[in-house]
Every structure is written in C-alpha cells, then in structure tokens.
Write a protein that holds these residues in place. Structure first.
Motif, PDB file in Angstrom:
ATOM      1  N   MET A 207      44.474  44.325  49.381  1.00 24.58           N
ATOM      2  CA  MET A 207      43.414  45.079  50.056  1.00 24.58           C
ATOM      3  C   MET A 207      42.327  44.113  50.496  1.00 24.58           C
ATOM      4  SD  MET A 207      42.125  47.054  46.644  1.00 24.58           S
ATOM      5  CE  MET A 207      43.053  46.537  45.215  1.00 24.58           C
ATOM      6  N   LYS A 208      41.342  44.607  51.195  1.00 27.23           N
ATOM      7  CA  LYS A 208      40.312  43.723  51.727  1.00 27.23           C
ATOM      8  C   LYS A 208      39.544  43.007  50.620  1.00 27.23           C
ATOM      9  CE  LYS A 208      39.676  46.120  56.118  1.00 27.23           C
ATOM     10  NZ  LYS A 208      38.784  46.936  56.970  1.00 27.23           N
ATOM     11  N   SER A 209      39.471  43.637  49.433  1.00 22.73           N
ATOM     12  CA  SER A 209      38.726  43.027  48.331  1.00 22.73           C
ATOM     13  C   SER A 209      39.417  41.813  47.738  1.00 22.73           C
ATOM     14  CB  SER A 209      38.494  44.057  47.215  1.00 22.73           C
ATOM     15  OG  SER A 209      37.690  45.117  47.648  1.00 22.73           O
ATOM     16  N   ASN A 210      40.736  41.699  47.940  1.00 26.01           N
ATOM     17  CA  ASN A 210      41.450  40.640  47.224  1.00 26.01           C
ATOM     18  C   ASN A 210      42.440  39.835  48.046  1.00 26.01           C
ATOM     19  OD1 ASN A 210      43.614  42.362  47.576  1.00 26.01           O
ATOM     20  ND2 ASN A 210      43.978  42.723  45.399  1.00 26.01           N
ATOM     21  N   TYR A 211      42.611  40.154  49.330  1.00 21.96           N
ATOM     22  CA  TYR A 211      43.687  39.483  50.059  1.00 21.96           C
ATOM     23  C   TYR A 211      43.464  37.972  50.167  1.00 21.96           C
ATOM     24  CZ  TYR A 211      41.157  38.746  54.487  1.00 21.96           C
ATOM     25  OH  TYR A 211      40.297  38.319  55.445  1.00 21.96           O
ATOM     26  N   LYS A 212      42.208  37.526  50.093  1.00 20.26           N
ATOM     27  CA  LYS A 212      41.955  36.091  50.148  1.00 20.26           C
ATOM     28  C   LYS A 212      42.431  35.382  48.880  1.00 20.26           C
ATOM     29  CE  LYS A 212      38.098  36.408  53.398  1.00 20.26           C
ATOM     30  NZ  LYS A 212      36.655  36.136  53.638  1.00 20.26           N
ATOM     31  N   ASP A 213      42.799  36.177  47.857  1.00 23.55           N
ATOM     32  CA  ASP A 213      43.354  35.598  46.626  1.00 23.55           C
ATOM     33  C   ASP A 213      44.818  35.198  46.776  1.00 23.55           C
ATOM     34  OD1 ASP A 213      41.016  35.975  45.298  1.00 23.55           O
ATOM     35  OD2 ASP A 213      41.718  37.583  43.982  1.00 23.55           O
ATOM     36  N   LEU A 214      45.458  35.600  47.862  1.00 22.70           N
ATOM     37  CA  LEU A 214      46.907  35.424  47.956  1.00 22.70           C
ATOM     38  C   LEU A 214      47.387  33.979  47.808  1.00 22.70           C
ATOM     39  CD1 LEU A 214      47.805  38.121  50.619  1.00 22.70           C
ATOM     40  CD2 LEU A 214      48.551  38.050  48.245  1.00 22.70           C
ATOM     41  N   PRO A 215      46.746  32.990  48.440  1.00 23.03           N
ATOM     42  CA  PRO A 215      47.213  31.616  48.197  1.00 23.03           C
ATOM     43  C   PRO A 215      47.142  31.223  46.730  1.00 23.03           C
ATOM     44  CG  PRO A 215      45.773  31.705  50.115  1.00 23.03           C
ATOM     45  CD  PRO A 215      45.663  33.041  49.445  1.00 23.03           C
ATOM     46  N   ASN A 216      46.060  31.617  46.057  1.00 22.02           N
ATOM     47  CA  ASN A 216      45.940  31.311  44.628  1.00 22.02           C
ATOM     48  C   ASN A 216      46.948  32.107  43.809  1.00 22.02           C
ATOM     49  OD1 ASN A 216      43.843  29.460  44.924  1.00 22.02           O
ATOM     50  ND2 ASN A 216      42.258  31.034  44.780  1.00 22.02           N
ATOM     51  N   LEU A 217      47.257  33.312  44.267  1.00 17.07           N
ATOM     52  CA  LEU A 217      48.245  34.127  43.561  1.00 17.07           C
ATOM     53  C   LEU A 217      49.599  33.429  43.545  1.00 17.07           C
ATOM     54  CD1 LEU A 217      49.039  36.943  42.286  1.00 17.07           C
ATOM     55  CD2 LEU A 217      49.852  37.516  44.586  1.00 17.07           C
ATOM     56  N   MET A 218      49.996  32.861  44.657  1.00 19.32           N
ATOM     57  CA  MET A 218      51.283  32.179  44.715  1.00 19.32           C
ATOM     58  C   MET A 218      51.307  30.964  43.796  1.00 19.32           C
ATOM     59  SD  MET A 218      52.813  34.280  46.550  1.00 19.32           S
ATOM     60  CE  MET A 218      54.383  33.451  46.561  1.00 19.32           C
ATOM     61  N   ARG A 219      50.192  30.251  43.739  1.00 24.27           N
ATOM     62  CA  ARG A 219      50.112  29.109  42.819  1.00 24.27           C
ATOM     63  C   ARG A 219      50.156  29.591  41.368  1.00 24.27           C
ATOM     64  NH1 ARG A 219      46.972  26.985  47.212  1.00 24.27           N
ATOM     65  NH2 ARG A 219      45.079  28.060  46.563  1.00 24.27           N
ATOM     66  N   LEU A 220      49.481  30.718  41.104  1.00 22.01           N
ATOM     67  CA  LEU A 220      49.507  31.300  39.763  1.00 22.01           C
ATOM     68  C   LEU A 220      50.923  31.734  39.398  1.00 22.01           C
ATOM     69  CD1 LEU A 220      48.000  32.359  37.238  1.00 22.01           C
ATOM     70  CD2 LEU A 220      47.639  34.506  38.477  1.00 22.01           C
ATOM     71  N   ALA A 221      51.612  32.335  40.356  1.00 19.29           N
ATOM     72  CA  ALA A 221      52.987  32.778  40.109  1.00 19.29           C
ATOM     73  C   ALA A 221      53.886  31.601  39.759  1.00 19.29           C
ATOM     74  CB  ALA A 221      53.523  33.526  41.324  1.00 19.29           C
ATOM     75  N   ASP A 222      53.720  30.483  40.461  1.00 17.22           N
ATOM     76  CA  ASP A 222      54.478  29.268  40.131  1.00 17.22           C
ATOM     77  C   ASP A 222      54.158  28.799  38.708  1.00 17.22           C
ATOM     78  OD1 ASP A 222      56.020  28.857  42.385  1.00 17.22           O
ATOM     79  OD2 ASP A 222      54.462  27.749  43.436  1.00 17.22           O
TER      80      ASP A 222
END
Length: 389
Positions: A207-222
């Motif tokens: 959502m608009k509140s968190n979509y900028k987290d997506l690059p960090n999310l992928m790093r977190l997932a790794d």
C-alpha cells in the motif's frame, strides 16, 4: 462424452434443477457423470473427483488488529473448527486421488487453535503436503520444534513492513523484532539448511504507506532464507484504507531482485486478463464452521471498496462438511456449473464496464446481468490484483 449422450439418454435425470447424465460402469471402468447444459448449443461438463487443494480455516480469530484486516468490516462470530469437522473432512479425503495439499489459513491466526498440532499431524498422516500462513507471533521455541517434527512443508509469515516502525503501525498488536527473532529461531532449529524445512514464505500487503519498503523487504527475505515472497495489493475493508490503494503505480523490476527467493507480485493495473487461482487450482476453501466456499473472497460476508465504490459481499457456501460428504458438495451441479462458468469467463466484467455508473448490480455480489448467482464480476482476486499462497 458427446458420443455417449444418445446411447445413454435414458440416464438423464434432474438434480436440483439441473440435468445430469450418468454413464453406467458397464461402458467405462467406473460410472461417470456429467452436467448437461442446454442453450443455443448443448454443453456437457464432466463431473470429476478432481479436487487438488484445500484451504482450511481452523479459526477466524486473531491476536492482532491489523489496519488492513477484514474484521473491520464484519460482525461475525469468532470460533475454532471442531474436532468433529476435522474428522469428517479426514474421512472424505480418500474420495480424491488428486488431492495433494492442505493450506491452513483463512482469516484467522491458525497457531491460536488449541489443537493445531494434532490437526497438522492428521493431515500429514494422510500423506498430504501441509502449508500454513501465520502472523508469526506464536512461533515459540517449542512450537517450532513441534512443527519441524511433524514435517510441516511450508510456512508463510505475513510481514507488511521491512522495519519496526512501518510494521508496528500496520500490524497492530504485533512486534517486528519478535517476529524476526521467531523466524531466526525457525532457521536455527532447522539447522540453517537451505532450503528450510518447512520452506519459508513471506507475504506482504503493499500500500502507499509501505511500498517504498519493497527493496528492503527483498533483502530481508534473503537474510531470512525465504523461498518465496508474495506481494499483494490491499483490499480496503474500511473507508480509511481507500487512500492506501496502489493499483496503478509503476514499479521497477529492480525492486524484486533477490539472490535466493522467488517473488510473486499481484497485477498492478486493471486489464482484460482474468484468472481465478482458486478455481484453476481445483481448490475449495473451508471455513471454521465447515462451510465449503469456492474461494477466500466468498468465505465470509463483509463490506469492501472496489476503486472507491462501496460493495457488500455476501458469503456463499455450496455445502457443509458437518452435514455432507465433501465429494457430494464438490460434485453438486451448482458447484460444477459455478466452476465451469468461472473457468470459461462466462461472467461479465463490472470493474471496467462502460455502464458501471448507476448499475445496481455492482452494489453487491448477489447476482450479475448475465444471471450468475453469486457473481464474481467485480472480484479483484479474479483479476489477480489480490493474491494469496
């Protein structure tokens, strides 16, 4: 099947208002049935035992109060699936030779069910793949040990923020650091092997509140050794969430770069493409009360907003496992016809219809202008703008 119609036309019977043709066992390895639909042309739909996946809601209660949650839009009784319902379901499984997977999820926190370990064990003893989605808060050391011992095949953890601030604001009642620590404990007890067993997946409601987290999310997932990341859109269940919808926002592929996990992202633009994962995967969704719905969207009744339009969605059940065999429900003419119409796209598209404004059919899902009851004509799952494991 068409060639046998004339030969066995004496075996056509009416079942709940539908014509069903039966082909005796003498002509086949075993008796076969088909649904006979008559319109401008005759359509024969085989009635098979081809259920492949069960989405099982063991409870609709939860220890979180996420701002995205459907509970902000319903007034339903909370409860847990009974031992009797589980036994009834287990007794039905032998009817389906193609059944491979039970996914424990729905709209509650599965690990809060007092008998969750016993439930998992019973399905594993049937030789099935068992998956689960959880908020991760109840993954204690002992729980993790038991899940690994039972052979849970996959576990998805909902993480709607890649840092404590965003996560804690969205997933009320949760604690980001605790969830990450629990997942690390899961890794530790799994021996830090790769891939993990159970395999780890991460679900993220964008959502608009968190979509900028997506690059960090992928790093977190790794970092967490996740095998899959599912990124879905938010479905507003309350007016306050309408402003959070992304849908038409552009993304760059670099957001989803990952060394080790597969990312699956919902469609971000409305287009003519329609595909119901639930129907295409030959799955059913069973509520904690035993009601058999065709998908997540029809498990419960609620209010939501489709492109800022308020819509009332009513649950739809084709039967209850506490009262009927799952095979009888799966093969009922109403359910067979429903799956056929969804697969063949014999459903109008309300969301982008030129006559949308002022159309009363879009106010709820009771029916549509093509005569479907219930209607999937405005469903964002059908557009794959909302996805789930």
């Amino acid at each position: 099947m068409l060639q046998t119609l004339k030969k066995f036309d004496g075996n056509i019977k009416f079942v709940d208002g539908y014509k069903v043709i039966t082909i005796p066992a003498e002509a086949q390895k075993e008796e076969e049935k088909a649904l006979l639909l008559e319109g401008e042309q005759i359509t024969i739909i085989p009635i098979n035992k081809d259920l492949k996946k069960i989405y099982l809601e063991v409870t609709n209660d939860c220890n979180f109060d996420c701002i995205t949650c459907i509970r902000h839009s319903w007034k339903e009784e909370m409860g847990y699936i009974s031992d009797a319902a589980i036994e009834a379901l287990l007794n039905s499984l032998s009817d389906f030779s193609q059944l491979k997977t039970v996914h424990i999820g729905g709209f509650g926190e599965p690990l809060s069910h007092p008998n969750i370990l016993s439930i998992i064990e019973k399905f594993k003893n049937k030789g099935l793949r068992v998956e689960m989605i959880t908020n991760g808060s109840l993954l204690s050391q002992n729980m993790i040990k038991d899940l690994i011992t039972l052979g849970l095949d996959a576990i998805y953890v909902s993480i709607d923020g890649s840092d404590a601030k965003n996560y804690n604001e969205i997933r009320k009642g949760g604690n980001y650091n605790q969830i990450i620590n629990n997942i690390q404990e899961l890794n530790r007890q799994s021996g830090n092997s790769y891939p993990l067993k159970p395999e780890l997946g991460v679900e993220f409601v964008a959502m608009k509140s968190n979509y900028k987290d997506l690059p960090n999310l992928m790093r977190l997932a790794d970092y967490l050794k996740a095998r899959k990341v599912l990124i879905t859109n938010v479905l507003p269940y309350h007016e306050s969430m309408i402003k959070e919808v992304l849908y038409d926002l552009e993304y760059k592929n670099s957001l989803f770069d990952s060394k080790s996990c597969h990312s699956y992202m919902a469609n971000m633009k409305l287009n003519t493409y329609r595909n119901c994962k639930f129907v295409e995967d030959n799955s059913v969704s069973i509520t904690w009360q035993g009601e058999v719905a065709p998908c997540y969207a029809l498990m419960h009744s609620y209010k939501c907003y489709i492109y800022e339009r308020e819509k009332t969605v009513s649950s739809h059940s084709f039967g209850n496992i506490n009262k009927e065999k799952l095979l009888d429900i799966w093969q009922s003419p109403q359910y067979v016809n429903f799956r056929y119409r969804v697969k063949e796209k014999k459903i109008p598209s309300c969301t982008d219809c030129q006559w949308l404004d002022g159309c009363s059919y879009t106010q709820d899902n009771e029916a549509d202008c093509w005569g479907n009851e219930p209607s999937c004509a405005d469903c964002l799952w059908y557009r794959e703008m909302i996805i789930c494991p």
